[in-house]
Structure formats: structure tokens, C-alpha cells
Write an enzyme that holds these catalytic residues in place. Structure first.
Site, PDB file in Angstrom:
ATOM      1  N   LYS A 166       0.932  -1.291   0.147  1.00 38.34           N
ATOM      2  CA  LYS A 166      -0.013   0.145  -0.063  1.00 38.34           C
ATOM      3  C   LYS A 166       1.003   1.147  -0.023  1.00 38.34           C
ATOM      4  O   LYS A 166       1.804   1.449   1.089  1.00 38.34           O
ATOM      5  CB  LYS A 166      -1.095  -0.125   1.154  1.00 38.34           C
ATOM      6  CG  LYS A 166      -1.949   1.208   1.311  1.00 38.34           C
ATOM      7  CD  LYS A 166      -2.857   0.717   2.235  1.00 38.34           C
ATOM      8  CE  LYS A 166      -4.264   1.555   2.048  1.00 38.34           C
ATOM      9  NZ  LYS A 166      -5.089   1.491   3.610  1.00 38.34           N
ATOM     10  N   ASP A 204     -14.419   1.898   9.158  1.00 40.32           N
ATOM     11  CA  ASP A 204     -14.671   1.977   7.908  1.00 40.32           C
ATOM     12  C   ASP A 204     -14.721   0.533   7.155  1.00 40.32           C
ATOM     13  O   ASP A 204     -14.479   0.112   6.162  1.00 40.32           O
ATOM     14  CB  ASP A 204     -13.620   2.624   7.119  1.00 40.32           C
ATOM     15  CG  ASP A 204     -14.033   3.191   5.586  1.00 40.32           C
ATOM     16  OD1 ASP A 204     -15.231   3.198   5.310  1.00 40.32           O
ATOM     17  OD2 ASP A 204     -12.968   3.548   4.821  1.00 40.32           O
TER      18      ASP A 204
END
Ligand code: ADE
Length: 540
Positions: free
Chosen positions: A253, A353
Site C-alpha cells: 500500500k 470503515d
């Protein structure tokens, strides 16, 4: 007494009243000692005592010295006063320190009773006996005798530990020559970092402290999030994240320098070793790539991609649904829990989330949670600012009503977990919507699919708060016993009242209780749709 000090020949023992003169060939002065043999005494064996013997003798020869022996057996306390030749043993003992002016008692062990002896050479020196100093030295001796082995042991242990550390450091160093060393242990085991210390619940674990960066070759982009892009990548040969450890392929990432705060937050939450769980994406390490002005998070790679993609392209069986749903609930329950599977304390974490694009599908069709960019540690370290800013974060579509309204109770950490549970319920609904056990399966649609692609908070508020709208659960779905139970749980999890919601742990347990329903599965394998071009959908 001076009267008795004369030079003459005496054969045998002559008693003068209370005075005994023994074989007095007095060529030089013989010692004058108390000589009562064994008598009962009131001397307690402590401090000093004056012997109660009223007989004084000139010793038989000029070598002899005065001796006092104090003994205690049960309640019988005796004191023996004699003259004795130091060359001969007395009760099997050799007289020590008889060249004393004072008769200082020393304790002797193994004499069948408490036994103190002293010897001295001054006139009538055995008339006063002293236990104190002797006792002190005995005590010191006893302490020394008991401490010395302990000290020796401590030195051995410290030395062994030192050499062990040196050995581990050398090993780590030699690994480091091949590539940075990382820790891939999992689950309940104690986690040893490359310094050999227990870092089971520290943030330090899994961070690549080596200045040397992992040799990585980036492959294709597999995802794009709010702050970062995710790439499939290959770890080149020679890295310690080797083939044997199953990390030949990893996911990277990549955050631009500007998103440092986001990288840091995710790294800090993610690198807590206690977060490790089979249903949480396996974090490997974090790196700063100065040349590219990037920050990296390196994790396990899951080729099946995220759950939204998977559901878009696959219809799942009841068994698949059970696997995906129960593993999702277990992952969230682990995040929320304040203890690890070993029972050790861990910091509860809220994801904030939870949504199908932030859940990866593992090859065994279980879920693992990813993207901890908005996650928050629910511990005392939360600052007032952090709390104040934590009211409304996440993706509007998946936001709980109290989050949409910014009326989440920030003072109660359970509130954050309850909001996660609401989002999890929407994901469970998504999985069911693509399950063959419900009958006719429609195209994948996200929850509240009637709304536009990225609904804003206000339109979500209208649907979820004002209209109390929730994704539809058609009657046809609940013909299947298992689905019926999952739907009942989902409805409890998306209750408008956060307090009324189930916990993730409870949902996980309900899935466990349904294991027997495996046999009721209508279709055992997931059906794959004709693959469309795969791209990652991520809601901003
Ligand atoms: N997309 C985002 N993270 C991923 C990962 N770790 N593996 C596969 N796809 C991903």
C-alpha cells in the site's frame, strides 16, 4: 589466685579448698582456668555470661588452654569448663583461636545439640564467655553460605543470557545481510523480534527497523483507496521474507509523502502484534521510501481480491456464506476485543470503515479485514482532539445512523464498536444477496444501491435516519433456515438504537451455532460468473 602460682613439683592432683592443682611441674607458668566439667547453667547462649563454676585449676601442663563449652539439648542447658591441650581433639573438634585473651563462643554443628565452644589462654579467661560477636560472625557466615550459591547462579544465568543475546544478535545480523529480517509468527505465540525481546503487545513489532529496504518488484495495481494505492508485488530472492514463509508475493500500500499522517495511523494500529488474527490482513512491515518520496505498508497478498469484487463476480453457496460471514464476524470481534486468543490484554480497536471493499477474500473463502487508515485504538491514549474529531468518519453508505447524525457517544468506547457492527450488518446483507440459497440471485448491488454511486452524508441521513430505511430482506430469503437466522442477526445489528445491537462476538457465536446447517446447503460450490474486467471500487 597469685598464691597458687608457685614453682614446685606436684604429683597428682591437690585440692586446696575450691582450687585444684593438677600435676604441677611448673617450669613455666601454666594457665589457670575455670574447671568444673559439666554443670547446669542459667547462661542463655546469648550476649555474654559469667560462668557459675567456682573451681579454678592450674592446667596440667603448660600447653593446655582454658575451654568453655555451652550446650543445649531440649531444656537441658549445660556449661563445661576445662583445661585442654590444643593438640588433642575435644569432642572430635580441634580447638581454634585459642590464642585469645577472651573466650569467644563459636557455634559448631552436628554435635547432637546446640553447641558453642571457646578457648583462650589468659588466666581464668573461660570464666567469661561471649556469644555476641561469635553470633554475628556465624550469622554473616550463614548469610554468606546461603548467598554465595545464589550469587554464583545469578552470575551463571546473566552470563548465559548475555551469550544467548550475542548469539541471537549475530544470527539476526547474518539474516540482515541477506535482507531485512521480519517476524511472521502468528496467533497466540509470544512474539520475539529481531532483538530477541518480547514485543507481544508493542507497536515496535513488525516494523522494519533496518535501514536496508526490502528488495521488492512492484507488479500491477490491485486497489486504490482514499489516501493510497495498493500494488501486487514480488519479493526478490534473498529476502528473509522468503518462499518458505509463503510471502513471495505481497501487497504494497503506497502513500505519497503528503499522506504521512494516514500511513502513520495505519502503521501504528496495524503493527500492534496483538491485532494479528487469521481474519485480519497479515501486516509485514512499514517502510519509508525516501527516493520515491513514499511511505509503504507491506502486507500479505490475497489474489481473490476484496469482497465487493468477489461478490460482483461470484454467486456463493450457503457454505460459502457461512464461511465468509462467520470469519468476518470473528475478525471484527477480535478487533473489538480487549484480549487476545491467549487471554492476554490487548487494546480494543474500532475499524470505522467496515465495508465490502475493505474486506479481502482469502483462498479458503474466509474474510480478512484490511485498510486500517481510519481505525482507532480505544484506549486511554486517545487525546481530547482525537476524540472530538472522531465523530463522523468512514464511508457515508455504511455509516450507522448515530454516526450520520454525529451523535455518537464519544465517551463510551462501546459506541464505536456498535457503529462497526452496523456496517458489518450491511456487509452480511451483501453476502446474502449473492447467495444461491435465497433463490433468485440478482446482480451485485451495494447496500442502498438505489442511491447514487457515492452518496453523501445528507442523503444517507434521509434514508437511514429520517426514513429508518435499511436494505430489503425479501421474504423469499428466509426460506432457508440458516439465512433466516443470519437475517435475524443482521436486523439486530442494524437497529437504530446502538445499544440494542448485537456484539460482533455474539454474531460470531451465532454462526458457530449454525455449523450443523452445513448439511442443508443447497449448492455446495460457488458459481462463477463470466469474469468481467476486474477493477477495484472504492468509495471516497
Ligand atoms: N487489495 C488491497 N489490499 C490487497 C491485498 N492485500 N491483497 C490483494 N488485494 C488487495
Amino acid at each position: 589466685m597469685e598464691l597458687l602460682r608457685f614453682s614446685a613439683f606436684w604429683c597428682g592432683t591437690i585440692l586446696f579448698g575450691n582450687i585444684v592443682i593438677v600435676d604441677a611441674e611448673v617450669m613455666k607458668l601454666r594457665t589457670l582456668c575455670k574447671f568444673c566439667d559439666v554443670e547446669a547453667t542459667s547462661c542463655t547462649g546469648k550476649g555474654s555470661c559469667t560462668v557459675e563454676c567456682d573451681r579454678t585449676s592450674i592446667c596440667a601442663n603448660d600447653e593446655e588452654v582454658c575451654v568453655s563449652i555451652w550446650r543445649k539439648k531440649d531444656d537441658n542447658v549445660t556449661l563445661e569448663t576445662v583445661c585442654h591441650h590444643p593438640a588433642q581433639k575435644l569432642y572430635g573438634l580441634v580447638l581454634e583461636d585459642y590464642n585469645n585473651s577472651k573466650c569467644e563462643m563459636k557455634e559448631k554443628w552436628g554435635m547432637g545439640s546446640q553447641f558453642f565452644i571457646c578457648s583462650c589462654t589468659e588466666e581464668e579467661c573461660n570464666a567469661n564467655i561471649f556469644f555476641n560477636s561469635n553470633m554475628d560472625s556465624q550469622v554473616v557466615a550463614v548469610i554468606l553460605v546461603s548467598l554465595v550459591p545464589l550469587l554464583v547462579m545469578a552470575v551463571i544465568v546473566i552470563t548465559a543470557f548475555y551469550f544467548y543475546r550475542v548469539y541471537r544478535q549475530r544470527q539476526a545480523h547474518s539474516k540482515g545481510k541477506k535482507g531485512p529480517s521480519l517476524d511472521f509468527s502468528d496467533g497466540c505465540a509470544m512474539i520475539i523480534d529481531d532483538e530477541g525481546s518480547d514485543s507481544s503487545s508493542t507497536h515496535a513489532n513488525n516494523l522494519n527497523h533496518n535501514t536496508e529496504l526490502l528488495p521488492i518488484e512492484l507488479d500491477v495495481q490491485v486497489g486504490k483507496g482514499r489516501f493510497a494505492e495498493v500494488y501486487k508485488a514480488k519479493l526478490k530472492q534473498g529476502s528473509s521474507v522468503s518462499k518458505e514463509q509463503g510471502f513471495e508475493t505481497v501487497a504494497i500500500k503506497i502513500f505519497p509523502y503528503e499522506e504521512y499522517a494516514s500511513w502513520k495511523n495505519e502503521k501504528e494500529v496495524f503493527s500492534d502484534a496483538d491485532l494479528r488474527h487469521e481474519n485480519v490482513l497479515h501486516f509485514l512491515t512499514a517502510e519509508e521510501r525516501k527516493v520515491q518520496r513514499q511511505y509503504w505498508l507491506i502486507t500479505a497478498y490475497h489474489p481473490l481480491g476484496n469482497l465487493q469484487e468477489y461478490l460482483t463476480h461470484h454467486i456463493v453457496s450457503w457454505l460459502d456464506l457461512w464461511q465468509l460471514g462467520s470469519s468476518l464476524a470473528r475478525g471484527v470481534a477480535h478487533l473489538h476485543s480487549d484480549h487476545t486468543s491467549c487471554g492476554r490484554y490487548k487494546v480494543p480497536i474500532t475499524h470505522r470503515d467496515i465495508k465490502s471493499p475493505n474486506i479481502l477474500v482469502k483462498s479458503d473463502l474466509t474474510c480478512c479485514l484490511c485498510d486500517f487508515g481510519l481505525a482507532m485504538r480505544l484506549d486511554n491514549s486517545l487525546s481530547v482532539d482525537e476524540l472530538a474529531n472522531s465523530g463522523q468518519v468512514g464511508t457515508a453508505r455504511y455509516m450507522a445512523p448515530e454516526v450520520l447524525e454525529s451523535r455518537i457517544n464519544l465517551e463510551n468506547i462501546e459506541s464505536f464498536k456498535q457503529a462497526d457492527v452496523y456496517s458489518m450488518a450491511l456487509v452480511l446483507w451483501e453476502i446474502i444477496s449473492r447467495c444461491s440459497a435465497i433463490g433468485e440471485v440478482k446482480e451485485y448491488e451495494p447496500p442502498f444501491g438505489n442511491l447514487r454511486e457515492h452518496p453523501c452524508v445528507e442523503s444517507m441521513k434521509d434514508s437511514v435516519v429520517r426514513d429508518r430505511g435499511r436494505p430489503e430482506i425479501p421474504n423469499s430469503w428466509i426460506n432457508h433456515t440458516g439465512i433466516q437466522i443470519v437475517c435475524a442477526s443482521i436486523e439486530e445489528c442494524w437497529d437504530s438504537d446502538p445499544e440494542a445491537r448485537l456484539t460482533a462476538q455474539c454474531v460470531a457465536e451465532r454462526f458457530d451455532d449454525m455449523e450443523y446447517l452445513d448439511k442443508l446447503s443447497d449448492r455446495s460450490d460457488s458459481e462463477e460468473k463470466i469474469p468481467e474486467e476486474i477493477f477495484v471500487v472504492d468509495e471516497k
